[in-house]
Design a protein around this motif. Structure first.
Motif, mmCIF file in Angstrom:
data_model
loop_
_atom_site.group_PDB
_atom_site.id
_atom_site.type_symbol
_atom_site.label_atom_id
_atom_site.label_comp_id
_atom_site.label_asym_id
_atom_site.label_seq_id
_atom_site.Cartn_x
_atom_site.Cartn_y
_atom_site.Cartn_z
ATOM 1 N N ASN A 111 0.818 -1.212 0.000
ATOM 2 C CA ASN A 111 0.000 0.000 0.000
ATOM 3 C C ASN A 111 0.854 1.266 0.000
ATOM 4 N N THR A 112 1.942 1.255 0.740
ATOM 5 C CA THR A 112 2.842 2.406 0.771
ATOM 6 C C THR A 112 3.501 2.606 -0.587
ATOM 7 N N ILE A 113 3.862 1.507 -1.231
ATOM 8 C CA ILE A 113 4.455 1.583 -2.570
ATOM 9 C C ILE A 113 3.458 2.188 -3.557
ATOM 10 N N LEU A 114 2.229 1.724 -3.532
ATOM 11 C CA LEU A 114 1.211 2.233 -4.447
ATOM 12 C C LEU A 114 0.926 3.719 -4.189
ATOM 13 N N ALA A 115 0.912 4.112 -2.921
ATOM 14 C CA ALA A 115 0.710 5.527 -2.594
ATOM 15 C C ALA A 115 1.860 6.373 -3.139
ATOM 16 N N PHE A 116 3.081 5.867 -3.034
ATOM 17 C CA PHE A 116 4.247 6.581 -3.573
ATOM 18 C C PHE A 116 4.122 6.734 -5.088
ATOM 19 N N LEU A 117 3.729 5.664 -5.767
ATOM 20 C CA LEU A 117 3.609 5.699 -7.226
ATOM 21 C C LEU A 117 2.496 6.650 -7.689
ATOM 22 N N ARG A 118 1.441 6.775 -6.901
ATOM 23 C CA ARG A 118 0.360 7.703 -7.250
ATOM 24 C C ARG A 118 0.863 9.134 -7.390
ATOM 25 N N ASN A 119 1.896 9.463 -6.628
ATOM 26 C CA ASN A 119 2.402 10.833 -6.582
ATOM 27 C C ASN A 119 3.739 11.015 -7.281
ATOM 28 N N ASN A 120 4.209 10.012 -7.996
ATOM 29 C CA ASN A 120 5.531 10.106 -8.598
ATOM 30 C C ASN A 120 5.503 9.536 -10.014
ATOM 31 N N THR A 121 5.868 10.344 -10.986
ATOM 32 C CA THR A 121 5.819 9.912 -12.386
ATOM 33 C C THR A 121 7.168 9.436 -12.911
ATOM 34 N N SER A 122 8.148 9.291 -12.034
ATOM 35 C CA SER A 122 9.449 8.781 -12.489
ATOM 36 C C SER A 122 9.929 7.643 -11.599
ATOM 37 N N ALA A 123 8.992 6.808 -11.188
ATOM 38 C CA ALA A 123 9.327 5.666 -10.334
ATOM 39 C C ALA A 123 8.538 4.449 -10.812
ATOM 40 N N PHE A 124 9.023 3.269 -10.428
ATOM 41 C CA PHE A 124 8.335 2.024 -10.756
ATOM 42 C C PHE A 124 8.540 1.032 -9.632
ATOM 43 N N ALA A 125 7.711 0.002 -9.616
ATOM 44 C CA ALA A 125 7.859 -1.098 -8.672
ATOM 45 C C ALA A 125 7.608 -2.399 -9.419
ATOM 46 N N LEU A 126 8.293 -3.446 -9.009
ATOM 47 C CA LEU A 126 8.012 -4.794 -9.504
ATOM 48 C C LEU A 126 7.201 -5.488 -8.417
ATOM 49 N N LEU A 127 5.957 -5.768 -8.735
ATOM 50 C CA LEU A 127 5.060 -6.368 -7.753
ATOM 51 C C LEU A 127 4.305 -7.530 -8.375
ATOM 52 N N SER A 128 3.743 -8.329 -7.519
ATOM 53 C CA SER A 128 2.942 -9.463 -7.953
ATOM 54 C C SER A 128 1.760 -8.979 -8.773
ATOM 55 N N SER A 129 1.496 -9.695 -9.831
ATOM 56 C CA SER A 129 0.320 -9.361 -10.641
ATOM 57 C C SER A 129 -0.873 -10.225 -10.232
ATOM 58 N N SER A 130 -0.722 -10.993 -9.179
ATOM 59 C CA SER A 130 -1.786 -11.911 -8.770
ATOM 60 C C SER A 130 -2.969 -11.193 -8.131
ATOM 61 N N THR A 131 -2.734 -10.029 -7.573
ATOM 62 C CA THR A 131 -3.838 -9.280 -6.988
ATOM 63 C C THR A 131 -3.999 -7.983 -7.762
ATOM 64 N N ALA A 132 -5.124 -7.844 -8.378
ATOM 65 C CA ALA A 132 -5.367 -6.649 -9.194
ATOM 66 C C ALA A 132 -5.659 -5.460 -8.293
ATOM 67 N N ASP A 133 -5.029 -4.350 -8.595
ATOM 68 C CA ASP A 133 -5.277 -3.110 -7.874
ATOM 69 C C ASP A 133 -6.112 -2.221 -8.785
ATOM 70 N N HIS A 134 -7.247 -1.781 -8.294
ATOM 71 C CA HIS A 134 -8.144 -0.972 -9.115
ATOM 72 C C HIS A 134 -7.940 0.504 -8.806
ATOM 73 N N ASP A 135 -6.779 1.002 -9.137
ATOM 74 C CA ASP A 135 -6.441 2.405 -8.938
ATOM 75 C C ASP A 135 -6.205 3.004 -10.320
ATOM 76 N N PRO A 136 -7.053 3.917 -10.751
ATOM 77 C CA PRO A 136 -6.923 4.458 -12.105
ATOM 78 C C PRO A 136 -5.639 5.261 -12.339
ATOM 79 N N SER A 137 -4.962 5.669 -11.272
ATOM 80 C CA SER A 137 -3.738 6.452 -11.461
ATOM 81 C C SER A 137 -2.499 5.577 -11.632
ATOM 82 N N ILE A 138 -2.647 4.251 -11.452
ATOM 83 C CA ILE A 138 -1.516 3.325 -11.567
ATOM 84 C C ILE A 138 -1.835 2.274 -12.621
ATOM 85 N N ILE A 139 -0.853 2.011 -13.482
ATOM 86 C CA ILE A 139 -1.024 0.985 -14.516
ATOM 87 C C ILE A 139 0.067 -0.063 -14.365
ATOM 88 N N THR A 140 -0.131 -1.193 -15.014
ATOM 89 C CA THR A 140 0.887 -2.241 -15.014
ATOM 90 C C THR A 140 1.359 -2.475 -16.443
#
Length: 177
Positions: A111-140
């Motif tokens: 959750n902290t990673i996703l919150a960081f990505l919501r506010n940062n356009t020059s960062a990325f994370a490698l995360l499990s794709s097994s749980t879909a996150d329905h946040d329109p500001s973050i894409i995979t």
């Protein structure tokens, strides 16, 4: 059976006198090839228990968001956000070596990673794709050939040396996974 969150090494396993070992790794980490061959030399087999696909999470306004597939070279200008507050995610150790420490931020949970990505356009994370996150500001996006996985491997004695109790434990573990 010894459960330890330290990075797995053959010496550590042999010193612990454990019968079984669970190892989590990324298939991109070629350093495990040597460990796997040495484990077989010591009379151990290994089996894949679980394989989880990882993908790149980005802010939808990140310049890489329009790419269909992303390489390490593409990510060189990005900040790598990874799990764990005290140590870097050992399952992604191989990929972390491509980035200077100043370019890696370690956060305590998803959750902290996703919150960081919501506010940062020059960062990325490698995360499990097994749980879909329905946040329109973050894409995979997929990583290179969509082959990045995080695997859990079980090492156990081979058929020549495994005891009846160890066979039952291995069987129970495989059934419950």
């Amino acid at each position: 059976l010894i459960i330890d969150d330290q990075f797995f090494t053959l010496a550590h396993f042999l010193q612990s006198k454990a019968s079984l070992a669970f190892v989590m790794f990324s298939e991109g980490d070629t350093s495990f090839t040597d460990v796997f061959s040495k484990m077989t030399d010591y009379g151990y087999c290994y089996e894949l228990l679980y394989q989880e696909s990882l993908c790149i999470y980005l802010n939808k306004n990140n310049p890489l968001a329009s790419a269909s597939s992303i390489t390490i070279k593409d990510l060189k200008t990005q900040t790598f956000i990874t799990l764990h507050s005290n140590e870097l995610d050992i399952t992604l150790r191989h990929y972390l070596t491509f980035f200077p420490k100043a370019q890696v931020i370690s956060l305590p949970n998803r959750n902290t990673i996703l919150a960081f990505l919501r506010n940062n356009t020059s960062a990325f994370a490698l995360l499990s794709s097994s749980t879909a996150d329905h946040d329109p500001s973050i894409i995979t996006r997929s990583f290179e050939n969509d082959t990045l996985t995080q695997d859990i491997i079980l090492f156990h004695p081979d058929e020549r040396t495994i005891s009846p109790i160890e066979k039952l434990v291995v069987s129970a573990i495989k059934e419950s996974i």
